[in-house]
Write a protein that holds these residues in place. Structure first.
Motif, PDB file in Angstrom:
ATOM      1  N   ASP A   9      51.464  29.962   5.414  1.00  0.00           N
ATOM      2  CA  ASP A   9      51.258  30.014   6.861  1.00  0.00           C
ATOM      3  C   ASP A   9      49.957  29.320   7.269  1.00  0.00           C
ATOM      4  N   ASN A  10      49.000  29.310   6.367  1.00  0.00           N
ATOM      5  CA  ASN A  10      47.681  28.750   6.698  1.00  0.00           C
ATOM      6  C   ASN A  10      47.567  27.262   6.411  1.00  0.00           C
ATOM      7  N   CYS A  67      41.300  30.001   3.595  1.00  0.00           N
ATOM      8  CA  CYS A  67      41.483  30.667   4.897  1.00  0.00           C
ATOM      9  C   CYS A  67      42.100  32.053   4.696  1.00  0.00           C
ATOM     10  N   THR A  68      43.045  32.148   3.764  1.00  0.00           N
ATOM     11  CA  THR A  68      43.717  33.425   3.521  1.00  0.00           C
ATOM     12  C   THR A  68      42.716  34.462   2.993  1.00  0.00           C
ATOM     13  N   ALA A  71      51.234  34.086   3.248  1.00  0.00           N
ATOM     14  CA  ALA A  71      50.074  33.878   4.119  1.00  0.00           C
ATOM     15  C   ALA A  71      49.400  32.550   3.802  1.00  0.00           C
ATOM     16  N   ALA A  93      44.057  26.233   2.678  1.00  0.00           N
ATOM     17  CA  ALA A  93      44.878  27.367   3.127  1.00  0.00           C
ATOM     18  C   ALA A  93      44.538  28.627   2.329  1.00  0.00           C
ATOM     19  N   SER A 121      38.738  26.166   6.030  1.00  0.00           N
ATOM     20  CA  SER A 121      37.816  27.295   5.929  1.00  0.00           C
ATOM     21  C   SER A 121      36.621  27.087   6.844  1.00  0.00           C
ATOM     22  N   ASP A 153      40.302  35.337   5.947  1.00  0.00           N
ATOM     23  CA  ASP A 153      40.889  36.193   6.982  1.00  0.00           C
ATOM     24  C   ASP A 153      40.865  37.657   6.550  1.00  0.00           C
ATOM     25  N   ARG A 158      45.023  24.642   8.156  1.00  0.00           N
ATOM     26  CA  ARG A 158      43.747  25.221   8.608  1.00  0.00           C
ATOM     27  C   ARG A 158      42.649  24.900   7.587  1.00  0.00           C
TER      28      ARG A 158
END
Ligand code: NAP
Length: 504
Positions: free
Chosen positions: A361-362, A331-332, A358, A328, A367, A335, A365
């Protein structure tokens, strides 16, 4: 005790549904030391993320750092905190300020030493979304720094009013432990190469002992590529070919410098995690300090502490939570829309709480650019060779360090007279390591700190402590001496080095 996270400041994400099943995990006690400056802000973020990710942790919040120093506790760590760490065995630590004018020692160093956290582990991995001059080079290595010995033993003396000395202590046992640790880490992380970086070409006994111990340990791990680099060359190579490194093990001071250099390759100290590991206690912390300039403003980037928390989750066996949080976070960063000011560059930035939200929220997910490494449990090794057995020893003489304001010739002549018929002969005098007597003095800019080497000359009997006491009495009658070192041969090998120019 559960930490009361400031839930109003962190938006709980959809990721809650991705959390591993808490019921399956053993709850692990962890001492949280929020620390100073931005510490409480990044700690709150890290604890919220772990809790939201389903970590089974019994948080125990304790004090250390600036306020403790101000309360008059010179170590910066109260007994209550030490007891809590002893019981929990795992610590997540915020930065601790070393206040100028309070206390003698750094609270960070206190914790490392008290709990014998001998292995400092600093992963160096290019992060997605963090552009650096080295982006695309596939940087992924670990610096393993010996964490308690070397110049950081903190044994310092003013030998004269003008000359300071710091003892560099390297032990066979400490060197063996960290070398074995480096190979154990390489095994756990599926790495293939372990390199040792030292300055053994100059410090032949101290750094030399570290190097030779590494080489003997490496022989027990033939499945790894192992080698030695002179530390300055290692620093150079880290910049020109960082992708060539896998695991680098080194002494305390070398490691301090090399690991910061390495952090600079992948985005800087604000993103760098670390672990301090010993056999009983493990402490995880961001590499950065308390950043007083941004403290209390909700601006700090929690990435370094979050990555340290990921290391902690792997250490306590909650691998699934570690993977969820690490993915996560990647991913943050990738993004690029919820970045704190230190990494947002030209883009609009957010504060600590929004970044943390964030990340949550991820959850779930992965990478697109960086895969998690696979990690096996790391067994913290101990030294197995132990100290050398019985060795023969022979005293070849003694070095006496003398404070003297005059020149080398006058000192030499006075000492030759003083030791006449004593069994000792003045063999040489050096100043800051360069021989200045007898013979040519060259251009040595002498200071009031002279090493005077006395060789034992009586072949009919060995030199004893009584002979040294007699020598010191003779010298002390006419000079101020401040330090004595025996010159010993162990199993026929000299346990001392020659001064520059001594063998000419
Ligand atoms: P620092 O606290 O690491 O801060 C240096 C600069 O780095 C800050 O001014 C800030 O730069 C940036 N920074 C650091 N962490 C950040 C974060 N999480 N998010 C965003 N920016 C961050 O170094 P220092 O100013 O030399 O040290 C301050 C105190 O921390 C000292 O008392 C020192 O002894 C202590 N310290 C403790 C530890 C530890 O506990 N392990 C380690 C190092 C230092 P900007 O100017 O861009 O805002």
């Amino acid at each position: 005790m559960m930490y009361e996270a400031d839930s109003s400041s962190v938006s709980p994400g959809a990721g809650r549904s991705q959390s591993p099943d808490r019921a399956k995990q053993v709850t692990h006690p962890v001492v949280a030391l929020p620390g100073d400056g931005v510490g409480p802000e990044v700690m709150r973020a890290a604890m919220s993320v772990l809790d939201e990710a389903g970590a089974s942790i019994d948080w125990r919040i304790c004090d250390a750092g600036a306020n403790v120093f101000r309360d008059g506790i010179a170590s910066g760590v109260p007994d209550k905190t030490l007891d809590a760490i002893e019981n929990a065995g795992v610590v997540l630590k915020g930065p601790l300020e070393t206040p100028v004018g309070f206390g003698e020692k750094s609270a960070n160093v206190t914790l490392r030493k008290i709990f014998e956290l001998y292995a400092n582990v600093r992963p160096v991995r290019a992060l997605p979304g963090i552009a650096t001059p080295f982006s695309g080079r596939n940087i992924d290595f670990v610096v393993v720094r010996e964490n308690v010995e070397d110049l950081y033993a903190g044994i310092e003396h003013m030998q004269t009013p003008d000359v300071a000395q710091c003892l560099k202590l390297i032990s066979r046992k400490g060197s063996e432990k960290i070398a074995r640790f480096a190979f154990a880490l390489a095994q756990a992380e599926g790495r293939h190469k372990v390199e040792c970086a030292t300055k053994a070409n100059i410090m032949k006994l101290t750094e030399g002992l570290f190097k030779s111990t590494f080489e003997s340990v490496a022989a027990d791990f033939p499945e790894f590529e192992a080698g030695h680099l002179v530390v300055d060359n290692c620093a150079h190579k880290m910049v020109v070919a960082p992708e060539s490194f896998d695991v680098v093990v080194t002494t305390n001071m070398n490691g301090d410098i090399l690991s910061d250099l390495a952090a600079g390759l992948v985005g800087g100290l604000g993103l760098a995690p670390s672990a301090n590991l010993g056999r009983q206690v493990a402490m995880f912390e961001a590499v950065h300090g308390s950043a007083p300039d941004i403290a209390g403003q909700g601006l700090a980037n929690p990435t370094a502490l979050l990555l340290s928390a990921v290391m902690m989750m792997r250490h306590i066996g909650q691998q699934e939570v570690a993977d969820v949080v690490e993915n996560a976070l990647y991913c943050t960063l990738e993004d690029g829309t919820h970045l704190t000011a230190d990494i947002a560059r030209d883009a609009e930035s957010v504060g600590t709480a929004a970044f943390t939200g964030a990340v949550i929220d991820n959850f779930g997910r992965s990478s697109r650019h960086l895969e998690n490494r696979t990690y096996a449990p790391l067994q913290i090794p101990d030294a197995v060779h132990g100290p050398l057995g019985e060795v023969t020893r022979e005293m070849a003489g003694v070095d006496v360090f003398i404070e003297w304001k005059g020149n080398a010739d006058a000192l030499g002549q006075s000492l030759e007279t003083a030791v006449f018929a004593s069994g000792f002969r003045l063999s040489m005098i050096s100043n800051r390591g360069t021989k200045v007597y007898p013979g040519r003095t060259g251009h040595t800019d002498t200071v009031n700190h002279w090493r005077c080497r006395f060789a034992w000359t009586d072949r009919d009997r060995s030199c004893t402590d009584a002979d040294i006491r007699d020598l010191l009495t003779r010298i002390g009658d006419i000079h101020r001496w401040m330090h004595v070192e025996k010159l010993q041969h162990f199993d026929g090998t000299a346990g001392f080095t020659l001064a520059q120019g001594e063998n000419q």
